[in-house]
Design a protein around this motif. Structure first.
Motif, short mmCIF file in Angstrom:
data_model
loop_
_atom_site.label_atom_id
_atom_site.label_comp_id
_atom_site.label_asym_id
_atom_site.label_seq_id
_atom_site.Cartn_x
_atom_site.Cartn_y
_atom_site.Cartn_z
N ASP A 186 -8.33 3.60 -7.74
CA ASP A 186 -7.80 3.78 -6.39
C ASP A 186 -7.23 5.17 -6.20
OD1 ASP A 186 -8.51 1.24 -5.74
OD2 ASP A 186 -6.54 0.37 -6.05
N ILE A 187 -6.59 5.70 -7.24
CA ILE A 187 -6.02 7.05 -7.14
C ILE A 187 -7.14 8.09 -7.06
CG2 ILE A 187 -4.64 8.77 -8.35
CD1 ILE A 187 -2.94 6.56 -9.43
N LEU A 188 -8.19 7.92 -7.87
CA LEU A 188 -9.32 8.85 -7.82
C LEU A 188 -10.01 8.80 -6.46
CD1 LEU A 188 -10.92 8.27 -11.35
CD2 LEU A 188 -9.47 10.17 -10.62
N ARG A 189 -10.13 7.60 -5.93
CA ARG A 189 -10.79 7.45 -4.63
C ARG A 189 -9.96 8.07 -3.52
NH1 ARG A 189 -11.34 3.66 -0.47
NH2 ARG A 189 -13.49 3.44 0.28
N SER A 190 -8.65 8.08 -3.65
CA SER A 190 -7.78 8.62 -2.62
C SER A 190 -7.58 10.13 -2.75
CB SER A 190 -6.40 7.93 -2.67
OG SER A 190 -6.53 6.55 -2.46
N ALA A 191 -7.99 10.69 -3.87
CA ALA A 191 -7.79 12.13 -4.09
C ALA A 191 -8.70 12.93 -3.16
CB ALA A 191 -8.08 12.49 -5.54
N PRO A 192 -8.18 14.01 -2.57
CA PRO A 192 -9.02 14.85 -1.70
C PRO A 192 -10.15 15.49 -2.49
CG PRO A 192 -6.89 15.90 -2.15
CD PRO A 192 -6.81 14.51 -2.70
N TYR A 246 -3.27 9.24 1.94
CA TYR A 246 -4.25 8.64 1.05
C TYR A 246 -3.68 7.32 0.53
CZ TYR A 246 -6.09 13.35 1.32
OH TYR A 246 -6.58 14.54 1.78
N PRO A 247 -4.29 6.19 0.93
CA PRO A 247 -3.73 4.88 0.55
C PRO A 247 -4.09 4.48 -0.88
CG PRO A 247 -5.68 4.57 1.90
CD PRO A 247 -5.46 6.06 1.82
N VAL A 248 -3.12 3.91 -1.57
CA VAL A 248 -3.31 3.36 -2.91
C VAL A 248 -2.65 1.98 -2.93
CG1 VAL A 248 -2.85 3.60 -5.37
CG2 VAL A 248 -3.30 5.64 -3.99
N THR A 255 0.85 -1.18 0.00
CA THR A 255 0.00 0.00 0.00
C THR A 255 0.89 1.24 0.00
OG1 THR A 255 -1.74 -1.13 1.24
CG2 THR A 255 -1.81 1.27 1.19
N LEU A 256 0.68 2.11 -0.97
CA LEU A 256 1.43 3.35 -1.06
C LEU A 256 0.60 4.45 -0.42
CD1 LEU A 256 4.03 4.63 -2.36
CD2 LEU A 256 2.55 5.30 -4.26
N TYR A 257 1.19 5.15 0.52
CA TYR A 257 0.49 6.23 1.22
C TYR A 257 0.96 7.57 0.67
CZ TYR A 257 -1.18 2.78 4.55
OH TYR A 257 -1.80 1.70 5.12
#
Length: 203
Positions: free
Chosen positions: A152-158, A120-122, A109-111
């Motif tokens: 996953d990137i879109l979901r982690s975006a603020p 934001y985890p990916v 998991t990349l934070y």
């Protein structure tokens, strides 16, 4: 009287001196170093660069590059932008049948730390193809691939992440409704099938 015996030297199959546990520990260490922006370039030059093959290939969903110089530029340049670090969930290493090459698979998991105290985890899957060198005492990475989902990137975006979750929920209902509608159209009523099978009345 002593008897002279001609003895052939005993040989064992060639095996790498680095065992699987050693390889797993080294790839864990390499991954944590490469994906932590707090690690200085000097540390990468000392602990990461010696394991890179001259023709190393790097692949992810956005780009594909080849060559150690280009790879090193990308590795060092990632420390200029945002901050991030890695957490390894699972790691496994397999060697090929001649035991002169292998592949490491890292589930992690990349934070992304875009703001202070906000991570934001990916989920990221990493694969490393490598070959054994120096009689099995070391190895060179010939291919490094990142696998992650744009979702996953879109979901982690603020801000955007919440809208993306709402969009997925609505699209899920719409998709289910479309499937139900198509099934209703495709399946004919039993009465229609029975009527089709009955013979026409004679006149």
């Amino acid at each position: 009287m002593a008897t002279k015996v001609n003895c052939l030297p005993f040989t064992i199959p060639t095996m790498p001196r680095l065992g699987l546990a050693d390889l797993e520990a080294r790839f864990r260490r390499l991954s944590l170093l490469m994906y932590d922006t707090k690690v200085p370039i000097v540390t990468l030059e000392k602990e990461v660069y010696p394991y890179l093959a001259r023709g190393i290939e790097f692949v992810n969903p956005w780009r594909r590059v080849r060559g150690i110089e280009t790879y090193q530029v990308g590795l060092s340049g990632s420390r200029v932008g945002g901050r991030f670090d890695l957490d390894v969930s699972q790691l496994s290493v397999r060697l090929s049948e001649p035991r002169d090459a292998g592949r490491a698979l890292v589930d992690s998991t990349l934070y992304l730390r875009l703001f202070p105290r906000c991570a934001y985890p990916v989920r990221v899957i990493l694969t490393y193809d490598f070959c054994m060198i120096d009689g099995g005492e070391s190895f060179e990475i010939t291919r490094h691939e990142e696998m992650w989902r744009i979702g996953d990137i879109l979901r982690s975006a603020p801000l955007l992440g919440r809208s993306y979750d709402v969009f997925r929920s609505w699209s899920g209902y719409l998709f289910t409704g479309a499937l139900l509608l198509s099934r209703a159209v495709a399946v004919r009523p039993p009465g229609a099938e029975a009527a089709r099978g009955e013979p026409e009345p004679s006149r």
